[in-house]
Design a protein around this motif. Structure first.
Motif, PDB file in Angstrom:
ATOM      1  N   LEU A 188      17.811   4.419  10.016  1.00 46.62           N
ATOM      2  CA  LEU A 188      17.802   3.614   8.793  1.00 46.62           C
ATOM      3  C   LEU A 188      16.375   3.456   8.310  1.00 46.62           C
ATOM      4  O   LEU A 188      15.509   3.012   9.070  1.00 46.62           O
ATOM      5  CB  LEU A 188      18.422   2.239   9.065  1.00 46.62           C
ATOM      6  CG  LEU A 188      18.351   1.206   7.951  1.00 46.62           C
ATOM      7  CD1 LEU A 188      19.062   1.680   6.689  1.00 46.62           C
ATOM      8  CD2 LEU A 188      18.918  -0.125   8.438  1.00 46.62           C
ATOM      9  N   VAL A 189      16.124   3.826   7.049  1.00 50.07           N
ATOM     10  CA  VAL A 189      14.817   3.633   6.421  1.00 50.07           C
ATOM     11  C   VAL A 189      15.038   2.993   5.061  1.00 50.07           C
ATOM     12  O   VAL A 189      16.145   3.004   4.527  1.00 50.07           O
ATOM     13  CB  VAL A 189      14.029   4.959   6.287  1.00 50.07           C
ATOM     14  CG1 VAL A 189      13.757   5.567   7.662  1.00 50.07           C
ATOM     15  CG2 VAL A 189      14.754   5.950   5.398  1.00 50.07           C
ATOM     16  N   GLN A 190      13.943   2.453   4.486  1.00 48.47           N
ATOM     17  CA  GLN A 190      14.084   1.713   3.236  1.00 48.47           C
ATOM     18  C   GLN A 190      13.328   2.291   2.049  1.00 48.47           C
ATOM     19  O   GLN A 190      13.447   1.767   0.947  1.00 48.47           O
ATOM     20  CB  GLN A 190      13.640   0.264   3.453  1.00 48.47           C
ATOM     21  CG  GLN A 190      14.518  -0.455   4.450  1.00 48.47           C
ATOM     22  CD  GLN A 190      14.037  -1.861   4.709  1.00 48.47           C
ATOM     23  OE1 GLN A 190      12.898  -2.212   4.441  1.00 48.47           O
ATOM     24  NE2 GLN A 190      14.920  -2.685   5.243  1.00 48.47           N
ATOM     25  N   SER A 191      12.574   3.374   2.243  1.00 47.31           N
ATOM     26  CA  SER A 191      11.751   3.881   1.142  1.00 47.31           C
ATOM     27  C   SER A 191      11.728   5.405   1.129  1.00 47.31           C
ATOM     28  O   SER A 191      12.101   6.059   2.109  1.00 47.31           O
ATOM     29  CB  SER A 191      10.315   3.371   1.280  1.00 47.31           C
ATOM     30  OG  SER A 191       9.690   3.962   2.407  1.00 47.31           O
ATOM     31  N   GLN A 192      11.253   5.945   0.015  1.00 48.84           N
ATOM     32  CA  GLN A 192      11.086   7.391  -0.109  1.00 48.84           C
ATOM     33  C   GLN A 192      10.138   7.913   0.960  1.00 48.84           C
ATOM     34  O   GLN A 192      10.430   8.907   1.626  1.00 48.84           O
ATOM     35  CB  GLN A 192      10.543   7.734  -1.500  1.00 48.84           C
ATOM     36  CG  GLN A 192      10.199   9.199  -1.664  1.00 48.84           C
ATOM     37  CD  GLN A 192       9.497   9.498  -2.982  1.00 48.84           C
ATOM     38  OE1 GLN A 192       9.686   8.784  -3.968  1.00 48.84           O
ATOM     39  NE2 GLN A 192       8.687  10.539  -2.998  1.00 48.84           N
ATOM     40  N   ASP A 230       9.327   6.720   3.928  1.00 50.35           N
ATOM     41  CA  ASP A 230       9.923   6.712   5.272  1.00 50.35           C
ATOM     42  C   ASP A 230      11.030   7.767   5.410  1.00 50.35           C
ATOM     43  O   ASP A 230      11.202   8.345   6.471  1.00 50.35           O
ATOM     44  CB  ASP A 230      10.460   5.330   5.609  1.00 50.35           C
ATOM     45  CG  ASP A 230       9.342   4.312   5.813  1.00 50.35           C
ATOM     46  OD1 ASP A 230       8.198   4.724   6.084  1.00 50.35           O
ATOM     47  OD2 ASP A 230       9.625   3.102   5.694  1.00 50.35           O
ATOM     48  N   ALA A 231      11.759   8.010   4.326  1.00 52.27           N
ATOM     49  CA  ALA A 231      12.799   9.036   4.354  1.00 52.27           C
ATOM     50  C   ALA A 231      12.184  10.423   4.530  1.00 52.27           C
ATOM     51  O   ALA A 231      12.682  11.235   5.324  1.00 52.27           O
ATOM     52  CB  ALA A 231      13.627   8.981   3.079  1.00 52.27           C
ATOM     53  N   ILE A 232      11.105  10.698   3.824  1.00 53.52           N
ATOM     54  CA  ILE A 232      10.421  11.995   3.941  1.00 53.52           C
ATOM     55  C   ILE A 232       9.917  12.187   5.374  1.00 53.52           C
ATOM     56  O   ILE A 232      10.085  13.255   5.969  1.00 53.52           O
ATOM     57  CB  ILE A 232       9.266  12.104   2.927  1.00 53.52           C
ATOM     58  CG1 ILE A 232       9.777  12.014   1.483  1.00 53.52           C
ATOM     59  CG2 ILE A 232       8.453  13.370   3.150  1.00 53.52           C
ATOM     60  CD1 ILE A 232      10.758  13.053   1.057  1.00 53.52           C
ATOM     61  N   LEU A 233       9.315  11.135   5.936  1.00 51.20           N
ATOM     62  CA  LEU A 233       8.845  11.228   7.324  1.00 51.20           C
ATOM     63  C   LEU A 233       9.999  11.486   8.289  1.00 51.20           C
ATOM     64  O   LEU A 233       9.877  12.285   9.218  1.00 51.20           O
ATOM     65  CB  LEU A 233       8.098   9.949   7.713  1.00 51.20           C
ATOM     66  CG  LEU A 233       6.740   9.744   7.036  1.00 51.20           C
ATOM     67  CD1 LEU A 233       6.183   8.368   7.374  1.00 51.20           C
ATOM     68  CD2 LEU A 233       5.768  10.839   7.430  1.00 51.20           C
ATOM     69  N   ALA A 234      11.118  10.825   8.075  1.00 48.29           N
ATOM     70  CA  ALA A 234      12.293  11.032   8.934  1.00 48.29           C
ATOM     71  C   ALA A 234      12.799  12.467   8.824  1.00 48.29           C
ATOM     72  O   ALA A 234      13.182  13.079   9.825  1.00 48.29           O
ATOM     73  CB  ALA A 234      13.396  10.046   8.565  1.00 48.29           C
ATOM     74  N   LEU A 235      12.773  13.022   7.614  1.00 42.97           N
ATOM     75  CA  LEU A 235      13.232  14.396   7.414  1.00 42.97           C
ATOM     76  C   LEU A 235      12.293  15.411   8.054  1.00 42.97           C
ATOM     77  O   LEU A 235      12.716  16.505   8.430  1.00 42.97           O
ATOM     78  CB  LEU A 235      13.393  14.684   5.919  1.00 42.97           C
ATOM     79  CG  LEU A 235      14.587  13.976   5.266  1.00 42.97           C
ATOM     80  CD1 LEU A 235      14.450  13.969   3.753  1.00 42.97           C
ATOM     81  CD2 LEU A 235      15.884  14.627   5.695  1.00 42.97           C
ATOM     82  N   SER A 282      11.661   7.352  -5.112  1.00 46.13           N
ATOM     83  CA  SER A 282      12.717   7.990  -5.888  1.00 46.13           C
ATOM     84  C   SER A 282      13.759   8.628  -4.977  1.00 46.13           C
ATOM     85  O   SER A 282      13.427   9.458  -4.124  1.00 46.13           O
ATOM     86  CB  SER A 282      12.091   9.073  -6.777  1.00 46.13           C
ATOM     87  OG  SER A 282      13.068   9.940  -7.285  1.00 46.13           O
ATOM     88  N   ALA A 283      15.004   8.266  -5.198  1.00 45.14           N
ATOM     89  CA  ALA A 283      16.093   8.855  -4.429  1.00 45.14           C
ATOM     90  C   ALA A 283      16.222  10.343  -4.738  1.00 45.14           C
ATOM     91  O   ALA A 283      16.500  11.146  -3.846  1.00 45.14           O
ATOM     92  CB  ALA A 283      17.401   8.141  -4.739  1.00 45.14           C
ATOM     93  N   LEU A 284      16.011  10.722  -5.991  1.00 41.96           N
ATOM     94  CA  LEU A 284      16.120  12.133  -6.339  1.00 41.96           C
ATOM     95  C   LEU A 284      15.028  12.956  -5.666  1.00 41.96           C
ATOM     96  O   LEU A 284      15.248  14.105  -5.287  1.00 41.96           O
ATOM     97  CB  LEU A 284      16.101  12.324  -7.851  1.00 41.96           C
ATOM     98  CG  LEU A 284      17.355  11.808  -8.567  1.00 41.96           C
ATOM     99  CD1 LEU A 284      17.211  11.962 -10.071  1.00 41.96           C
ATOM    100  CD2 LEU A 284      18.599  12.524  -8.076  1.00 41.96           C
ATOM    101  N   ALA A 285      13.854  12.364  -5.482  1.00 44.20           N
ATOM    102  CA  ALA A 285      12.786  13.057  -4.753  1.00 44.20           C
ATOM    103  C   ALA A 285      13.181  13.257  -3.291  1.00 44.20           C
ATOM    104  O   ALA A 285      12.920  14.316  -2.709  1.00 44.20           O
ATOM    105  CB  ALA A 285      11.476  12.279  -4.854  1.00 44.20           C
TER     106      ALA A 285
END
Length: 120
Positions: A29-33, A35-40, A58-61
């Motif tokens: 679970l992450v809360q920002s773009q 953190d999501a990029i780092l998780a990916l 940005s969710a689209l990013a």
């Protein structure tokens, strides 16, 4: 099954996380773009549950980066707005597999995650 949840509202994200974990999923679970990029970068995911309107970024990013970095990962977009209610999200994001409202019951979201992960 590895799932990434990108949700700005921590309570809602944790609710989804608990339901998915009960179904046997490994959930990040992450809360920002950012953190999501780092998780990916760090892990592979079958499914990404992605709030269309993030407080930070940005969710689209995130979806675009996921389609490049992890092209087999499917994205379930979640929103409480009418953005893309015409279904055009599927034209903007080739990895989109579903578009649901934010008040979708967690058990229904978990069923969709299982369904789309199985189709991979």
């Amino acid at each position: 099954m590895n799932v990434l949840i990108v949700e700005s509202n921590p309570e809602l994200g944790e609710l989804w996380q608990r339901h998915l974990q009960r179904h046997g999923a490994e959930v990040r679970l992450v809360q920002s773009q950012e953190d999501a990029i780092l998780a990916l970068y760090r892990s592979d995911f079958e499914i990404i549950v992605l709030d269309l309107v993030l407080a930070q970024g940005s969710a689209l990013a995130v979806a675009d980066f996921a389609s490049y970095r992890q092209p087999k990962a499917r994205v379930i977009f979640v929103t409480n707005t009418t953005f893309f209610s015409d279904g055009s999200i599927f034209a903007h994001s080739p990895n989109a597999c579903a578009y649901v409202h934010g008040d979708t019951p967690p058990e229904d979201l978990a069923a969709m995650v299982e369904h789309y992960a199985a189709g991979r």
